[in-house]
Design a protein around this motif. Structure first.
Motif, PDB file in Angstrom:
ATOM      1  N   THR A   1       0.833  -1.195   0.000  1.00  0.00           N
ATOM      2  CA  THR A   1       0.000   0.000   0.000  1.00  0.00           C
ATOM      3  C   THR A   1       0.871   1.249   0.000  1.00  0.00           C
TER       4      THR A   1
ATOM      5  N   GLU B   1      -5.531   6.008   0.484  1.00  0.00           N
ATOM      6  CA  GLU B   1      -4.606   4.885   0.377  1.00  0.00           C
ATOM      7  C   GLU B   1      -4.685   4.305  -1.028  1.00  0.00           C
TER       8      GLU B   1
ATOM      9  N   ARG C   1      -3.740   0.937  -3.159  1.00  0.00           N
ATOM     10  CA  ARG C   1      -3.494  -0.476  -2.888  1.00  0.00           C
ATOM     11  C   ARG C   1      -2.986  -1.153  -4.150  1.00  0.00           C
TER      12      ARG C   1
ATOM     13  N   SER D   1      -1.213  -4.821  -5.993  1.00  0.00           N
ATOM     14  CA  SER D   1      -1.183  -6.282  -5.891  1.00  0.00           C
ATOM     15  C   SER D   1      -0.344  -6.866  -7.010  1.00  0.00           C
TER      16      SER D   1
ATOM     17  N   LEU E   1      -3.418  -8.059  -1.004  1.00  0.00           N
ATOM     18  CA  LEU E   1      -2.424  -7.385  -0.175  1.00  0.00           C
ATOM     19  C   LEU E   1      -1.520  -8.338   0.593  1.00  0.00           C
TER      20      LEU E   1
ATOM     21  N   ILE F   1      -8.473  -3.079  -5.167  1.00  0.00           N
ATOM     22  CA  ILE F   1      -7.070  -2.908  -5.556  1.00  0.00           C
ATOM     23  C   ILE F   1      -7.007  -1.862  -6.660  1.00  0.00           C
TER      24      ILE F   1
ATOM     25  N   ASP G   1       3.181  -9.170   6.074  1.00  0.00           N
ATOM     26  CA  ASP G   1       1.888  -8.536   5.823  1.00  0.00           C
ATOM     27  C   ASP G   1       0.891  -8.911   6.920  1.00  0.00           C
TER      28      ASP G   1
END
Length: 807
Positions: free
Chosen positions: A32, A43, A45, A47, A56, A98, A434
């Motif tokens: 992130t 934020e 995000r 992937s 994530l 995402i 994570d």
């Protein structure tokens, strides 16, 4: 150097002081980017996404769809299929909120030994670039950002964090940068990723020449360049070298060091503003700047009927018929079939490393064909294909709490307090990278209940001090990284196994004490290993021979595994691992007809080719792999793929071969003559077994009346006739052979057409004008190839159907 910030974000930049700006240029977590409410930045995000949008978490995340791998998708030679793939991946991303998917991978297949080639499209820059552009268009049409990677000259994995790729300027621009250029010019990809390696003595993350002068300067690229994970080595040099974002976070080499570099005059603050402007533009494009975006509801679930149809079709259409003597394929539904091979019962659907995802299921070839053939099929396991045991799969271990396939993991801190308890469906779990809880894991406790009695191999994987118990047997292995590769804790963690005699329902218990002095400060991948003990090879082959002799046709499924096709490790040979060649030879000697299915993403050597009736190359076909292979073998969906890389006839016979640096340097000495280009020019020890573009499908074709169409750019037209008994798809390919011997042949265009049995169609192909360019090193500018030369109209360079001279 590009330093002017994007004007529409200048007002936002003025509200932030230098430390606040710099803080946004390193990731907030592994996947992130930090929010900044003061400027309306939410934020962002990210992937991984080569074969599915994992989410994530690196391991043990949510269930997502597993797509066919890149080489299999690319083998369709179909931009519509790649655009559809981009859209479907965007849907998978939107379902998880995402914003950016870390793909496509558009490095070239320079040498077939590259371990990560399964993520990349092909050995040809035009094919790679145009397919990548289609993928990007499909993904970004839904507001999800694509990431072109890895910039640049990142074609192998050996010493990938320290290797210096030595590439001359013409080769760099005409081959390795060209796919990036096409995907920027034709699809405006919103981000790129700088590679781990050096290029001509300078880190990819500090490449002023590539990042600033070419990409942001000559191409006018407005997008963002992020680092590969842990690739950034410096503050000032990387910031000045065109890198916009350091990943992952929250730690990294920028932060206070970059603030200090600006205040010391090493980096102009305008450079920081440019980096942040690009980040804000990306955030705006994906809906994370200003008014938050709305996310659609009702998207297809990973295990839905919609996804099943899409993924089966995309996989089967890319499969490639390499040989088909006497039209043994497609199989007749009434035939009895002996299905043989470890890859038949444990089909490999994805490669190793960051491309792995957590799919809802993976259909094996045995399951797919058995569903269609019922009692007309006999399934026989094959020889061992691995040297390294893998985590328990197929329900060999189940969670003792829930009874689901997988294991139970309990994470404890240094005082023995429970931080989290989780189910790990794949028998592995990531720790320390994570995590969703506060606190630091000191100990992990793993449990799995054994479902299959008898002689079994059990064990553990992960860095640390272990205690293992099975029944009354205990062991205490200490597992450490070898130090031979970056990220071993995550990508290839050490393991320990031993043989046991167990009854059904026994418990495999293991406790690991994590280490804090290793590269990732105690983080890594941990899991339990479990499977039946291997049988003697001679007994396995005897069973296969008996089954083959009793059936109308034997289908032998062989291939590679994630040991060979993975991030961080290159291959040392193209030979099939284990005794798979011997298995094929034995079956071919006993069977009436033998079909070989190759379950691998990249070339393998086929010493048995002349002794089998047909070969179907199936790639890594994703979660619907078994259904896709069955559809292709039975002709429900034509396997109309064409190879995207040349298959060497033997080890060492490609124009570029070695992946091992010498004194830290990997010389791209073959220059522009990689793959089919080098083979056609006679710059390889032997001709390939199969050329790029080869593929038979399920019909035969005639080409007639090829002509040159005059105009500002040369074009060709030709009539193609489907001379077979089945409707089929043809891919008409056009190659340019320049007049001068110092210029390689190159693919300049293609067109796929669907033609009914007995039908004809007139095809016109306008070659891509970019393929007539040549980089003039002396002038430091683009020039033109020519005059003269020929256009070759072909089904791959091993099957040229017409030649048209150019003026």
């Amino acid at each position: 150097m590009t330093t002017a910030p994007v004007s529409e974000h200048a007002a936002l930049l003025e509200t932030l002081d230098l430390p606040a700006k710099v803080a946004l240029l390193t990731g907030a977590t592994s996947f992130t980017l930090a929010a900044e409410p003061a400027i309306g930045l939410g934020e962002v995000r990210l992937s991984d996404g080569p074969t599915g949008v994992r989410g994530l978490k690196f391991s043990g995340g949510r269930v997502v769809a597993l797509f066919p791998n890149a080489t299999l998708l690319a083998s369709s030679w179909d931009e519509n299929a790649l655009e559809e793939t981009g859209r479907l991946l965007a849907e998978e991303a939107l379902a998880q909120q995402i914003h950016v998917v870390l793909g496509p991978t558009i490095n070239l297949h320079r040498t077939p030994l590259g371990g990560r080639l399964f993520e990349a499209y092909s050995e040809d820059p035009l094919l790679t670039g145009r397919l990548a552009a289609a993928y990007v268009r499909g993904m970004q049409a839904l507001g999800v950002g694509a990431t072109l990677k890895h910039l640049v000259a990142n074609e192998s994995e050996t010493d990938r964090n320290t290797v210096d790729s030595v590439v001359d300027e013409a080769t760099l621009r005409e081959l390795y940068l060209l796919p990036f250029e096409i995907a920027v010019a034709d699809a405006d990809a919103w981000s790129m990723m700088a590679a781990y390696n050096d290029v001509n003595g300078l880190a990819a993350t500090e490449q002023t020449h590539v990042n600033n002068e070419i990409v942001k300067g000559e191409w006018g690229y407005r997008g963002l360049i992020m680092s590969d994970w842990f690739a950034t080595r410096s503050a000032g040099p990387a910031a000045n070298g065109g890198l916009d974002l350091v990943m992952p976070g929250p730690r990294g080499p920028w932060g206070d060091a970059l603030v200090a570099a600006v205040r010391a005059g090493e980096v102009d603050e305008a450079v920081i503003d440019d980096h942040l402007s690009r980040l804000l533009l990306l955030a705006e494009r994906v809906g994370a700047l200003g008014t938050p975006r709305d996310y659609p509801a009702g998207l297809p679930a990973p295990d839905s009927a919609t996804r099943k149809e899409q993924l089966t079709r995309l996989a089967a259409r890319g499969m490639t018929v390499l040989s088909n003597d006497n039209a043994v394929l497609p199989l007749e539904p009434a035939q009895t079939v002996a299905l043989i091979g470890r890859h038949a019962v444990e089909t490999i659907d994805m490669g190793g490393g960051s491309a792995q995802v957590n799919p809802p299921y993976q259909v094996t070839v045995a399951e797919g064909l058995s569903t269609r053939l019922g009692d007309r099929i006999t399934v026989v396991d094959g020889v061992e294909v691995r040297t390294r045991p893998v985590p328990a799969r197929g329900g060999f271990l189940v969670d003792p709490v829930t009874g689901e396939p997988g294991i139970r993991v309990t994470l404890l801190d240094a005082d023995g307090n429970e931080l989290e308890q989780r189910h790990a469906a794949g028998a592995t779990t990531m720790v320390g990278m994570d995590d969703d809880f506060t606190g630091t894991v000191a100990t992990a406790v793993l449990h799995g209940r054994i479902t299959r009695p008898g002689r079994v191999e059990l064990g553990v994987l992960g860095v640390g001090d272990w205690w293992i118990r099975v029944g009354d047997t205990e062991s205490r292995p200490q597992l450490r990284v070898s130090g031979k590769g970056f990220g071993e804790e995550v990508l290839t963690p050490p393991l320990h196994t031993q043989l046991y005699d167990v009854g059904a329902g026994e418990l495999l218990e293991a406790t690991v004490t994590l280490l804090n002095g290793d590269q990732f400060a105690g983080a890594g991948l941990f899991g339990l290993i479990g499977h039946q003990a291997s049988r003697e090879t001679v007994d396995v082959i005897d069973d296969a021979v008996r089954a083959a002799a009793a059936a109308d046709v034997a289908v032998v499924v062989v291939g590679l595994t994630e040991e060979q096709e993975t991030e961080a490790v290159d291959k040392s040979t193209l030979q099939l691992p284990g005794a798979q060649d011997a298995l094929i030879e034995a079956v071919a000697g006993a069977a009436r007809r033998t079909v070989v299915v190759v379950n691998a993403a990249t070339p393998v050597i086929m010493p048995w080719l002349s002794r089998v009736d047909a070969v179907l190359w199936a790639g890594l076909p994703g979660q619907e792999g078994g259904h896709a292979v069955a559809a292709a073998l039975l002709g429900d969906i034509e396997p109309a793929g064409r190879l995207v890389t040349s298959f060497p006839a033997a080890d060492g016979t490609s124009p570029a071969w070695s992946v091992t640096p010498v004194d830290g340097k990997l010389e791209y000495a073959e220059g522009r003559f990689i793959g089919y280009r080098g083979h056609f020019a006679g710059r390889a020890p032997a001709a390939p077994a199969f050329w790029l573009g080869h593929g038979l499908g399920y019909s035969t074709w005639e080409y007639a009346d090829a002509r040159l169409i005059s105009g500002d750019a040369p074009a060709v037209t030709v009539t193609v006739t489907n001379t077979g008994a089945r409707d089929s798809r043809e891919v008409v390919q056009v190659y340019f052979q320049p007049a001068g011997p110092d210029e390689p042949v190159r693919l300049v265009g293609w067109q796929g057409v669907d033609v009914p049995a007995g039908g004809s169609i007139r095809v016109t192909i306008a070659p891509d004008a970019r393929m007539w360019r040549r980089w003039d090193t002396a002038a430091g500018a683009w020039g033109q190839v020519g005059p003269g030369g020929e256009l070759l109209i072909a089904r791959g360079l091993g099957d040229i159907r017409a030649t048209v001279a150019l003026p």
